[in-house]
Design an enzyme around this catalytic site. Structure first.
Site, PDB file in Angstrom:
ATOM      1  N   TYR A  57       0.594  -1.489   0.049  1.00  0.00           N
ATOM      2  CA  TYR A  57       0.252   0.329  -0.114  1.00  0.00           C
ATOM      3  C   TYR A  57       0.678   1.432  -0.484  1.00  0.00           C
ATOM      4  O   TYR A  57       0.481   2.165   0.175  1.00  0.00           O
ATOM      5  CB  TYR A  57      -1.239   0.524   1.411  1.00  0.00           C
ATOM      6  N   HIS A 117       1.814 -11.713   1.409  1.00  0.00           N
ATOM      7  CA  HIS A 117       0.590 -10.770   0.724  1.00  0.00           C
ATOM      8  C   HIS A 117      -0.588 -11.779   0.100  1.00  0.00           C
ATOM      9  O   HIS A 117      -1.422 -12.019  -0.669  1.00  0.00           O
ATOM     10  CB  HIS A 117       0.895  -9.364   0.419  1.00  0.00           C
TER      11      HIS A 117
END
Length: 268
Positions: A57, A117
C-alpha cells in the site's frame, strides 16, 4: 467489540479498519501521500483499534504516525501488515529488509499479525518465506503469522511443511463471492478468516435486498453485510474516508439476523 481467538491464543478484534488509501491524495490507491493522518485519527476516535496495512500500500507510515500520535499505548492496537509478494519472492535478504522497513514505518518493535500477501508459483520459495515469518514469530517480533489470498493447495503446503500453524487467511469474501468453501476449509483447520474489502461487489439489486433487511433493524445495507460476515466468525476490515460511515461500521453488535435474513443474504 467481539474478538476472535487465533490458534495461538492471540485475540483479534472482529472489526478492523482497512487503510490502503488512507493519507493519499484524492483518496486514491496510487495517490501520493498527503502528509496527514486524518482517516486514522477519525478511526481511533470512533473506537477502531485494529488496523490492516501492507507494504504494497506504500503508506504504512500513515498508520504508524497516526497510532503514534494518539494518546493510547501501543498495546491497545492490533496492527496487521503483509510481505509484498505480488511479484514473487525476492529472497531472504530482501524479505528481511522489507520487514525491517515495515517495523520502522509503523514505529513499533512488534507487529500483531504479519501475512504473506499473495502466493506465487514456487512452493520452495513460499516455504522459505514462511520460515522467515516463523523466525520473527519465535523471536516475538510477530505475535501471530498468516497468509492472504491463499487457496487450499497453498494452505496445505504450509500445514504439511511448516513448523508454526497458519493463524489467519485473509481472502475475498463479498456479496456475490462469499467464498463459503474456502471459509469452511479455514475453519476446519483452525485458521481464522479475514475478509478484505467486505463492502465491495454490491450492485443495485443486492443493495435493495440488503436495505429491506436493514430496515427491520434500523440499519444500513453496509451494516447488514458486516453483521452477516461476523455472524459467520469472519473478521472484517471495512474502510471509509467518511468519519460517520466509519462509526456506522462499528455499530453492528446490537442486532442479530434471523435465519431467513441470512438465507436471503447468502443467495445474493
Amino acid at each position: 467489540m467481539k474478538y476472535i481467538k487465533l490458534t495461538n491464543g492471540v485475540e483479534i478484534p472482529i472489526v478492523g479498519s482497512g487503510t490502503n488509501t488512507y493519507g493519499k491524495e484524492g483518496n486514491q490507491y496510487s495517490g501520493a501521500l498527503r502528509g496527514d493522518t486524518q482517516e486514522i485519527d477519525w478511526a481511533i476516535e470512533n473506537g477502531y483499534r485494529h488496523f490492516d496495512s501492507a507494504q504494497l500500500y506504500l503508506n504504512e507510515e500513515v498508520v504508524g504516525n497516526g497510532l503514534k500520535k494518539s494518546s493510547l499505548p501501543r498495546e491497545d492496537f492490533f496492527i496487521t501488515s503483509k510481505l509484498k509478494t505480488f511479484e514473487g519472492f525476492g529472497g531472504a535478504d530482501w524479505a528481511h529488509a522489507e520487514i525491517e522497513k515495515s517495523l520502522e514505518k509503523l514505529q513499533t518493535d512488534y507487529i500483531d499479525l504479519f501475512l504473506i500477501h499473495k502466493p506465487w508459483d514456487n512452493h520452495a520459495e513460499i516455504l522459505e518465506a514462511w520460515s522467515i515469518l516463523e523466525d520473527y514469530y519465535n523471536r516475538g517480533v510477530f505475535k501471530s503469522i498468516g497468509v492472504s489470498n491463499f487457496e487450499k493447495e497453498h494452505l496445505d503446503l504450509l500445514l504439511e511443511n511448516g513448523n508454526i500453524k497458519v493463524a489467519v487467511n485473509q481472502i475475498k469474501s463479498q456479496v456475490g463471492t462469499w467464498n463459503e468453501e474456502l471459509i469452511a476449509y479455514n475453519k476446519k483447520n483452525d485458521i481464522a478468516t479475514v475478509a478484505w474489502s467486505p463492502l465491495r461487489g454490491i450492485d443495485e439489486n443486492a443493495k435493495q435486498v440488503l436495505e429491506e433487511v436493514g430496515n427491520q433493524y434500523g440499519k444500513t445495507y453496509a451494516q447488514v453485510v458486516l453483521r452477516y460476515q461476523i455472524e459467520r466468525d469472519v473478521i472484517v476490515i471495512p474502510k471509509s474516508h467518511n468519519k460517520d460511515r466509519q462509526a456506522q461500521c462499528l455499530t453492528i453488535f446490537d442486532f442479530e439476523l434471523t435465519e431467513s435474513d441470512r438465507d436471503r443474504i447468502a443467495a445474493l
